[in-house]
Structure formats: structure tokens, C-alpha cells
Design an enzyme around this catalytic site. Structure first.
Site, PDB file in Angstrom:
ATOM      1  CG  ASP A   1     -32.482  10.392 -12.254  1.00 35.32           C
ATOM      2  OD1 ASP A   1     -32.657   9.498 -13.102  1.00 35.32           O
ATOM      3  OD2 ASP A   1     -31.820  10.239 -11.215  1.00 35.32           O
TER       4      ASP A   1
ATOM      5  CG  ASP B   1     -31.422   6.752 -15.159  1.00 32.71           C
ATOM      6  OD1 ASP B   1     -31.965   5.650 -15.303  1.00 32.71           O
ATOM      7  OD2 ASP B   1     -30.641   6.989 -14.224  1.00 32.71           O
TER       8      ASP B   1
ATOM      9  CG  ASP C   1     -34.493   7.603 -10.319  1.00 31.51           C
ATOM     10  OD1 ASP C   1     -35.643   7.227 -10.625  1.00 31.51           O
ATOM     11  OD2 ASP C   1     -33.468   7.236 -10.922  1.00 31.51           O
TER      12      ASP C   1
ATOM     13  NE  ARG D   1     -35.107   0.732 -12.856  1.00 33.67           N
ATOM     14  CZ  ARG D   1     -33.836   1.108 -12.820  1.00 33.67           C
ATOM     15  NH1 ARG D   1     -33.540   2.380 -12.635  1.00 33.67           N
ATOM     16  NH2 ARG D   1     -32.867   0.230 -12.958  1.00 33.67           N
TER      17      ARG D   1
END
Length: 515
Positions: free
Chosen positions: A163, A192, A196, A245
Site C-alpha cells: 500500500d 496492492d 487503504d 476500488r
């Protein structure tokens, strides 16, 4: 059959160039050199607000190790601090640093079990290259005007679980502003998420940032049963060439307004597992399934108004896909507890292109689709600089026999050299700025210090601050080495912080006197 992410990313570059031309494109001036500019917005203003390191000392860092050192040199894990970052931060210059006020690790910027911290890019810019920023068990954090790129969870080197910025484990009140978060592919290429949040992370705002060239924009909640996250605001961000996302919401409440979405390749705002999203005045372009519940039968909800859908395609409804379009309607209501101004969706491409991302001059919308630069937030604790005492202090040099530490040091220098009474030895920072401290086991009264430069480096020290190492309070500031008068203070640690220099600073002696 889905194409590999890398192929989808490459195929989109020409389209992105055309899309960028639709907005007002500003030149990219040198990044702001002050501390965090403006004030937090959105949900970061709730739960007591988000002020970061306001009211504390300011230090400069050019390596990841220096960032960790600044955290570890504080009097406590909650002592306010603003860390101005310039240059490239990578695995090679980011080591673990130990201390009572920090909990760091190598290969990642670790903001763990701390509070009241601002991390802001200054000067020619701050780039975290293949190195993620990890916020864990922390509160009141500001990250502003930095670029984080190509952070991997597999391959080499890896950092922060892949992340760019990741938050987890009881995180509260984080404002991330004017950042550029980017990858060069998706999970199959080792990356990734860009942004997040999981495991009880709440009261977060992402504003005026660019997220691009990634398989995953970001998530809120790590599973359909991990629903402890929420109260997140996303506004005036550019999502560019993202597969999915944008964001993924599992439970909680999100306010998503005035964002510009270009090339969402598979899905966009994915509200799942009872999440409720208020989606206002966004502009979606050349994208697919930009809003709905996707890849699950755990329904989420949305309230929509004022959005523009420009060349957006929608898939058919299925057992695990519930796109909101082609004519999105609200299926819930969301009450927003803070004030905010909405730009009309028609001007969102222009205003976001002009303001979002690092090194854009920290410009924001004035609420009427025009970019403006907010006034830097004044710090009332900064005193008026006291004049340097031109006379040599008299009495006992209290530094002899004391301890010392500091920020990263140049090869061949040592912290102890500044308290050995020997002008032929010295401490020098690893870069052009840094800090050196004298410390005692019991509180000691100090009213004067004397900074003596080593032979051959006279005049290298430029701007500086003298800081109470127990509290982080600035005692005085000025320029040039020599004798310095400070308010008489009883303390266990006093720090001389070099914030500007010409050449390589070399401190031969850091003398301290009671009067």
C-alpha cells in the site's frame, strides 16, 4: 477474458493525455516551504479535529531514517512535531530508529503508536520511492504535498504490504492532502492499494490528491465482516487509470464529492456490506460501472446528486453485481455533520486538474470552480527570534559530562564530539540540515548556549532553532553560529536544530551555561 493490468495501463496512456487536456493545467511550481497549509476538511474535522504537529517544533528530513529520528527525539509519543521532507526517501536511507517516543521499522515510514504529527513535502519536493507510509494505532496525523510511488507487496523491494498509504488498528483523525499516489500495475505486478483503511480506522479525509495507474485505488475494511471503519471524506481527487476500488467500502459512511474519475476500467465506487456513501457532484469519464455493489451479494447503499456520467458503460445486474446505472438513483440518505462547498460537476475536470496532487502549489477550490492558495496556518507558539549574544558565555560548560544524541550523522562524525571540549572533533548532519541535543539525567537550568563551528566550516550554519527537548517548545531561533541567549529554562534535554545551511555544517562544540 480480462487483460493483464499492465496491458490495460499501457493502453490507457494516450486516452489519459487527451483527458488531461480538458482541464486548466497549471505549471508545477516549487513545493511550498512552510508547514502544512490550510486546515483539515471533511470528516477529519470531527472527533476533536485534525491539527497534526501544530504548536510543536519543526524539523527538516532528507532521509527516511531522519524522519524516524525526528519522531524518536520527541519528549513523548504525543509531543507535536512537523517534519518537513525534501528529496527521495527509499529503502536505502530508511532504517529503524529506537526510542521511547516512537516505534519504527526499516523499509517503511512507520507512524505507529504516536500522535500529533505533520509530514509535509517542501522545497524541490518529497518522493517516497517504493516505500510506503504506514499509520497504525495513531491519531491526529497530517500528510501533505508528498508523492508515494510503486510500493510493492511482492517482488523486490516490498514495503507496507504493497500500500502507498495504509492505515490500520485503531487509527483516528488523519488528513491526507495534495498527495500523488501511483503504481505501475496491479496485483499481478506486485502492487496492492494506494489508500487503504482497516481494523477500526475512522475520521479520515483524502483531499486534492491524485491516484493513478493502479489495479486498486483503495479500500475501507479488509473483509465483509470487518466493519469497524468509517467516516471518510474523499473530495477533489483525481482517480486516473484505476481498475477498481475507487474506493471499495465495507460498512461505514463515506462522503464522496467533487472527484474526477477518468478510466475506471472495471468498477469504481463499490459500496458493500451495509456501507452508505453520499456521492455528490463528481465527474465520471470514459469508465465502467462507476457506482454500485460489485463482486458480492452483501448489499451497500448510496445517495446520489449532481453527478456527471460522460461515456460511462454499465454491466447487467447479476447475483453478485448491482450497478447503480445506467440511471443512478438514491437508495439511502446520509447526513453530513460538517459544512462544505460543492463545485458544479461541469467544472470538476478543470478544478481538479488544476489543484490535485503534490507540487501543485497546494491550490484548492474557492467553492466557485476557481483555484486559490490558502493562507498558511500561523503557529502562535513560534517566538520572535532573540538576538544572538555577541559575548562569550562565562561559567561552567554544563555539556561536559552530559549525554548527547541527534538526527542522522555524517560519516566520521559523532554526537559525543560536541561535548568533549575538543575543537578538532565535530558532529555533522547526514544532509544539509539536522539536529544535535545535549541531555542530562536530571532537570538542569540553562539560559545560554554556544555553538562553535569546526575549522573549515565557519559560516556554514544558516537558520536554526533552539528547542526544549522535553516539551518540543521553541526557545529561540536565528541564523549563524555563536553564543545564543534563551529564556532561562529547567530541562533534561536541549536541541540545536539546523534548518538551513550553506555547505556542510560541522558543530565542534555545543556548550550550555546556567547564566
Amino acid at each position: 477474458m480480462r487483460r493483464p493490468v499492465a496491458l490495460r495501463l499501457n493502453a490507457a496512456l494516450a486516452t489519459l493525455a487527451v483527458a488531461a487536456a480538458t482541464g486548466v493545467v497549471l505549471s508545477m511550481p516549487e513545493a511550498a516551504s512552510a508547514a502544512a497549509t490550510g486546515s483539515a476538511t471533511g470528516y477529519a474535522t470531527q472527533n476533536g479535529g485534525t491539527t497534526g504537529g501544530a504548536g510543536g517544533t519543526t524539523v527538516r528530513a532528507t532521509t527516511g531514517t531522519a524522519i524516524h529520528t525526528a519522531l524518536c527525539n520527541r519528549a513523548s509519543s504525543s509531543t507535536p512535531i512537523t517534519i518537513q521532507v525534501e528529496g527521495t526517501i527509499n529503502h536505502g536511507n530508511t532504517a529503524k530508529v529506537s526510542g521511547n517516543s516512537c516505534n519504527t521499522a526499516a523499509g517503511v515510514i512507520e507512524l505507529k503508536q504516536i500522535s500529533n504529527v505533520t509530514l509535509v513535502g517542501v522545497g524541490s519536493g518529497a518522493v517516497f520511492d517504493q516505500l510506503g507510509i504506514h499509520i497504525r494505532e495513531s491519531s491526529n496525523i497530517i500528510i501533505q504535498n508528498v508523492t508515494v510511488k510503486n510500493v510493492k507487496k511482492s517482488g523486490s523491494p516490498t514495503s507496507n504490504g504493497g500500500d502507498a498509504i495504509g492505515m490500520e488498528s485503531d487509527v483516528r483523525n488523519v488528513w491526507v492532502d495534495h498527495t500523488t499516489l501511483e503504481a505501475s500495475g496491479g496485483e499481478s505486478e506486485g502492487y496492492d492499494g494506494l489508500f487503504d483503511m482497516k481494523d477500526n480506522t475512522q475520521y479520515v479525509t483524502l483531499s486534492y490528491s491524485t491516484l493513478r495507474n493502479s489495479g486498486r485505488g483503495g479500500l475501507v475494511g479488509s473483509s465483509e465482516t470487518e466493519l469497524s471503519n468509517g467516516y471518510i471524506t474523499y473530495h477533489h481527487n483525481l482517480y486516473e487509470n484505476i481498475d477498481s476500488r475507487a474506493p471499495l467500502l465495507r460498512g461505514g459512511i463515506a462522503h464522496i464529492y467533487n472527484n474526477y474519475y477518468v478510466k475506471l476500467n472495471e468498477s469504481g465506487i463499490n459500496s458493500r456490506a451495509g456501507a452508505r456513501a453520499k456521492v455528490d457532484n463528481n465527474y465520471f469519464k470514459n469508465s465502467k460501472d462507476v457506482l454500485g455493489t460489485f463482486y458480492t451479494d452483501a448489499a451497500g447503499y448510496w445517495q446520489v446528486s449532481g453527478n456527471t456520467f460522460d461515456n460511462v458503460t454499465w454491466s447487467a445486474k447479476g447475483s453478485e453485481n448491482n450497478p447503480a446505472g445506467p440511471d443512478p438513483k438514491s437508495n439511502t440518505t446520509v447526513s453530513i455533520p460538517y459544512s462544505y462547498s460543492l463545485d458544479n460537476a461541469s467544472c470538476v475536470p478543470a478544478i481538479v486538474s488544476a489543484t490535485a496532487g503534490a507540487n501543485k502549489g497546494l491550490k484548492v477550490s474557492d467553492g466557485s470552480c476557481s483555484p486559490t492558495t490558502p493562507t498558511p496556518t500561523p503557529d502562535p507558539t513560534d517566538p520572535t527570534p532573540d538576538p544572538t549574544d555577541p559575548t562569550q558565555p562565562g561559567g561552567t560548560n554544563l555539556s561536559i559530562g552530559a549525554g548527547s544524541d541527534g538526527s542522522s550523522k555524517a560519516s566520521g562524525s559523532s554526537y559525543g564530539n560536541v561535548r568533549d571540549g575538543d575543537m578538532s572533533t565535530f558532529w555533522s548532519p547526514a544532509g544539509s540540515t539536522g539536529s544535535i541535543s545535549i541531555k542530562w539525567g536530571t532537570a538542569t537550568s540553562v539560559s545560554k548556549v554556544n555553538i562553535r563551528e569546526a575549522s573549515g566550516s565557519t559560516g556554514a550554519i544558516g537558520a536554526w532553532k533552539v528547542v526544549n527537548g522535553d516539551t518540543g517548545a521553541v526557545l529561540t531561533s536565528g541564523t549563524g553560529a555563536g553564543a545564543i541567549t534563551v529564556p532561562k529554562t529547567s530541562l533534561k534535554k536541549i536541541t540545536f536544530e539546523i534548518t538551513g545551511s550553506s555547505g556542510t555544517p560541522k558543530v565542534a562544540e555545543f556548550e550550555t551555561y546556567a547564566g
